[in-house]
Design an enzyme around this catalytic site. Sequence first.
Site, PDB file in Angstrom:
ATOM      1  N   CYS A  91      12.134  -5.830 -11.614  1.00 31.03           N
ATOM      2  CA  CYS A  91      12.473  -4.828 -10.367  1.00 31.03           C
ATOM      3  C   CYS A  91      13.780  -4.743  -9.949  1.00 31.03           C
ATOM      4  O   CYS A  91      14.595  -5.519 -10.144  1.00 31.03           O
ATOM      5  CB  CYS A  91      11.356  -5.576  -9.264  1.00 31.03           C
ATOM      6  SG  CYS A  91      11.320  -4.287  -7.927  1.00 31.03           S
ATOM      7  N   ASP A  93      14.821  -4.744  -7.048  1.00 29.68           N
ATOM      8  CA  ASP A  93      14.693  -5.591  -5.906  1.00 29.68           C
ATOM      9  C   ASP A  93      15.973  -6.306  -5.805  1.00 29.68           C
ATOM     10  O   ASP A  93      16.368  -7.178  -7.094  1.00 29.68           O
ATOM     11  CB  ASP A  93      13.461  -6.537  -5.688  1.00 29.68           C
ATOM     12  CG  ASP A  93      13.581  -7.101  -4.160  1.00 29.68           C
ATOM     13  OD1 ASP A  93      14.436  -7.571  -3.731  1.00 29.68           O
ATOM     14  OD2 ASP A  93      12.583  -6.575  -3.623  1.00 29.68           O
ATOM     15  N   ARG A  95      16.741  -9.249  -4.755  1.00 33.43           N
ATOM     16  CA  ARG A  95      16.380 -10.547  -4.488  1.00 33.43           C
ATOM     17  C   ARG A  95      15.870 -11.007  -6.141  1.00 33.43           C
ATOM     18  O   ARG A  95      15.607 -12.434  -6.115  1.00 33.43           O
ATOM     19  CB  ARG A  95      15.349 -10.717  -3.669  1.00 33.43           C
ATOM     20  CG  ARG A  95      15.751 -10.502  -2.222  1.00 33.43           C
ATOM     21  CD  ARG A  95      14.800 -10.372  -1.224  1.00 33.43           C
ATOM     22  NE  ARG A  95      13.597  -9.344  -1.485  1.00 33.43           N
ATOM     23  CZ  ARG A  95      12.865  -8.933  -0.997  1.00 33.43           C
ATOM     24  NH1 ARG A  95      12.317  -9.539   0.339  1.00 33.43           N
ATOM     25  NH2 ARG A  95      11.747  -7.889  -1.230  1.00 33.43           N
ATOM     26  N   HIS A 151       7.014  -9.933  -8.964  1.00 35.22           N
ATOM     27  CA  HIS A 151       7.875 -11.048  -7.969  1.00 35.22           C
ATOM     28  C   HIS A 151       6.859 -10.744  -6.582  1.00 35.22           C
ATOM     29  O   HIS A 151       6.319  -9.784  -6.301  1.00 35.22           O
ATOM     30  CB  HIS A 151       9.256 -10.532  -7.543  1.00 35.22           C
ATOM     31  CG  HIS A 151       9.498  -9.436  -7.036  1.00 35.22           C
ATOM     32  ND1 HIS A 151       9.771  -9.257  -5.624  1.00 35.22           N
ATOM     33  CD2 HIS A 151       9.571  -8.192  -7.626  1.00 35.22           C
ATOM     34  CE1 HIS A 151       9.997  -7.867  -5.489  1.00 35.22           C
ATOM     35  NE2 HIS A 151      10.010  -7.302  -6.640  1.00 35.22           N
ATOM     36  N   CYS A 154       6.986  -7.548  -3.333  1.00 37.90           N
ATOM     37  CA  CYS A 154       7.282  -6.231  -3.713  1.00 37.90           C
ATOM     38  C   CYS A 154       7.081  -5.134  -3.267  1.00 37.90           C
ATOM     39  O   CYS A 154       6.007  -4.615  -2.803  1.00 37.90           O
ATOM     40  CB  CYS A 154       6.755  -6.252  -5.353  1.00 37.90           C
ATOM     41  SG  CYS A 154       7.173  -4.804  -6.161  1.00 37.90           S
TER      42      CYS A 154
END
Length: 267
Positions: A91, A93, A95, A151, A154
């Site tokens: 992703c 993302d 993080r 994850h 999400c």
Amino acid sequence: MAEKQYSADVVEGLRKILISEEVRLDEEVQGKVEMLIAELQRRIPFPVPDEDAQTLYNGFQSFKTNVFDQHPNLFCELAKAQHPRYLVFACSDSRVSPSTIFNFMPGQAFVSRNIANMVPPFDQLRHTETGAVIEYAIKALKVNNILVIGHSRCGGVERLMNLPDVSDHSHTYDFIDDWVKIGLPAKKKVLEENNGLPCEELLKLCEKESVNNSLGNLLTYPYVRDAMTSGHLALRGGYYDFVNGHFEQWRAFTPPPPVMPPMPQPF
């Protein structure tokens, strides 16, 4: 001088948009473009100190001192070619950085990141950027593994689970809603098999099932199937829980063990 020239080029490009006969902008958009031109002209050169630029500089210096300068042989080989063992779909993302999570060194993983780490089915007319990544990883780099890693928490999967009705135009996105619909089969499966569970649990289940959906979509790519059939490629799913610091993985479509002939019976 280069920075000033780049900014001047940006301003000139915006002006061309304003005067183009092919691009007809409404008054609101035209006003925003004019405001952007004015802002760029006021902010050339960029303000000093630029803390964001300093962050990038410091990060690179740390990498060069602690990684690049410490592994000269590795980077000498990487200058010639790359031979990653993994293609990783992760992703976007902030993080969820595969290189950080798995402690990859440069050259170990060929990485593609997108909203909700999704892989669309094979289609030469849509999502060609993903197809290009897969094709290059298999045909040119000859990776040994494809990992799709989901994850916790999400936002893309959360959007999938809460897609608005087609008649609801109050909160739509230009690209995101169409993209996350790749995961609709995962959403359907989770809702059918787990009706009545709290939304938070459904979301977590869909985050994992969406990985399986993408693994299934990978099989629609002929070069993926060929590499798996020849035994040169493994498909792997993973899930990273950054709330609790947990990681789990599974191998997809593992071929069954060969059927052994029956043992001869003693006389």
